[in-house]
Every structure is written in C-alpha cells, then in structure tokens.
Design an enzyme around this catalytic site. Sequence first.
Site, PDB file in Angstrom:
ATOM      1  N   LYS A   1     -14.358  27.711  16.446  1.00 47.06           N
ATOM      2  CA  LYS A   1     -14.282  27.029  17.745  1.00 47.06           C
ATOM      3  C   LYS A   1     -15.341  25.928  17.835  1.00 47.06           C
ATOM      4  O   LYS A   1     -16.513  26.150  17.536  1.00 47.06           O
ATOM      5  CB  LYS A   1     -14.455  28.035  18.877  1.00 47.06           C
ATOM      6  CG  LYS A   1     -14.111  27.498  20.252  1.00 47.06           C
ATOM      7  CD  LYS A   1     -14.072  28.631  21.263  1.00 47.06           C
ATOM      8  CE  LYS A   1     -13.663  28.157  22.645  1.00 47.06           C
ATOM      9  NZ  LYS A   1     -13.575  29.282  23.604  1.00 47.06           N
TER      10      LYS A   1
ATOM     11  N   GLU B   1      -7.199  34.413  21.081  1.00 51.58           N
ATOM     12  CA  GLU B   1      -8.594  34.193  20.708  1.00 51.58           C
ATOM     13  C   GLU B   1      -9.331  35.531  20.617  1.00 51.58           C
ATOM     14  O   GLU B   1      -9.161  36.406  21.467  1.00 51.58           O
ATOM     15  CB  GLU B   1      -9.227  33.301  21.776  1.00 51.58           C
ATOM     16  CG  GLU B   1     -10.697  33.027  21.635  1.00 51.58           C
ATOM     17  CD  GLU B   1     -11.231  32.263  22.836  1.00 51.58           C
ATOM     18  OE1 GLU B   1     -12.333  31.705  22.722  1.00 51.58           O
ATOM     19  OE2 GLU B   1     -10.548  32.222  23.887  1.00 51.58           O
TER      20      GLU B   1
ATOM     21  N   CYS C   1      -8.762  27.818  22.696  1.00 47.84           N
ATOM     22  CA  CYS C   1      -9.086  27.862  24.124  1.00 47.84           C
ATOM     23  C   CYS C   1      -9.665  26.533  24.624  1.00 47.84           C
ATOM     24  O   CYS C   1      -8.951  25.557  24.747  1.00 47.84           O
ATOM     25  CB  CYS C   1     -10.024  29.028  24.390  1.00 47.84           C
ATOM     26  SG  CYS C   1     -10.109  29.508  26.147  1.00 47.84           S
TER      27      CYS C   1
END
Length: 211
Positions: free
Chosen positions: A112, A44, A144
């Site tokens: 995200k 990430e 994540c």
Amino acid sequence: MQRCTVAATQVDVRHLDVEHNLETHLRLIGETAEAGCDLVVFPETSVTGNNGSPDVTRFAEPHDGRIFRTIHAQAKACGIVVSYGFCELYRGTHYNTSALVGPDGLIGLQRKVHASYDEFFRFRQAYEWGVYNLGFCTVGTAICHDSDFFESWRILALKGAEVILLPHANRTMPAGGGVLTFDGRECELSDEDMLRAQEELLEARPSPPRL
C-alpha cells in the site's frame, strides 16, 4: 485481454483469528474455481485482519511464509489466480500488502502506497506500483486509500494495467483510550438512527478558505 471471469469476495474477516480467515479463503477459492472463475479477489488484509490497533502486526510474516504456502497450495489444486491481503514483514518493518498467487507460485506483490490516518502508526508506506500479466489479462492493484488518488490510476494505466483490483477493508476502529467498541457486527441501528446518520453526512458544510 481475453474474456475472463473474476470473483470479488465480501469476507467477514475476524481480527486475530488467522486460522478462521485462512479456512474462509480456502473454501472460497475452491468455490470460485468450481464456478469457472479465473481470478478471485479478497479484501485488504483479508488473512491477518486490520482494526487500526497495534495488534494488526501481530501475525505479520514474510511474503513466502505459511500464509502464502497455504493459499498457493489451494490455488495450484484449483487452477486459479488469487489476490489476498496480509500484513507483510519485510526488511524489519510492516507493510499492508496484497499478494497475487497463481498455480505456479507468487506472481507479484503490491504494498500500500497511501496510508490512511490510523495506518501511519502501523505500516510503512511503499512507493512502487506493480502490473502483472496473468495470461488472460494484465492487472494492477490499488489498495483502499490508494484508489482515492488519480495518480494511482494514471500510473497503473500507463504501465499497461487492463484491470485494476481494489481490495478494501472495513476495520474495527479503536475508541478513546484504545478500547474497541464496535466491530461492524455488534451494532444494529434502527431505521430512525440510520436516517439521522445519513442526514448528518449530507449536511451542508462550509468550504475551506481559498488560498
């Protein structure tokens, strides 16, 4: 889905040192391609870094900016698909974005969806899930905290993902007053300290009240 080889990288991302991070990407893209990999996955925000402070947006750029052009050139030269993370500047705001780039150019972007607690102040949350056919497999990405929600996996599976990429970052967190005190390399704990920390994590905690 065909038989394929995927490389997962663990990278020492340097905060505010995009040039170093890009050099690391180019080197590992070359090494993994030479090893016969079809796809290499970076963490990430692997290019621009992420430490939870306002500085995470300093090197934000559009998805087709210099970072993309640099990585695409290497992906094209090496004949490999690359998944990398960066802070994306899009429509006047910032996203924590993972890009898929192949020899022929941009394949897709995943912004995200679920921000962790420190990211609410830095990134806008997205609301779309992308699934992309790489030729040898169909992939989706859960960045994540996205992977902590069952619905993320269900949506990607329903859209046809055969492989789900899970890029994560180990960020430097700001202490009180915004002072950065720990970056994961400066702190070496003794065995006793490590055991004590593990015991604290495993301590029994009261369950929340039932509604």
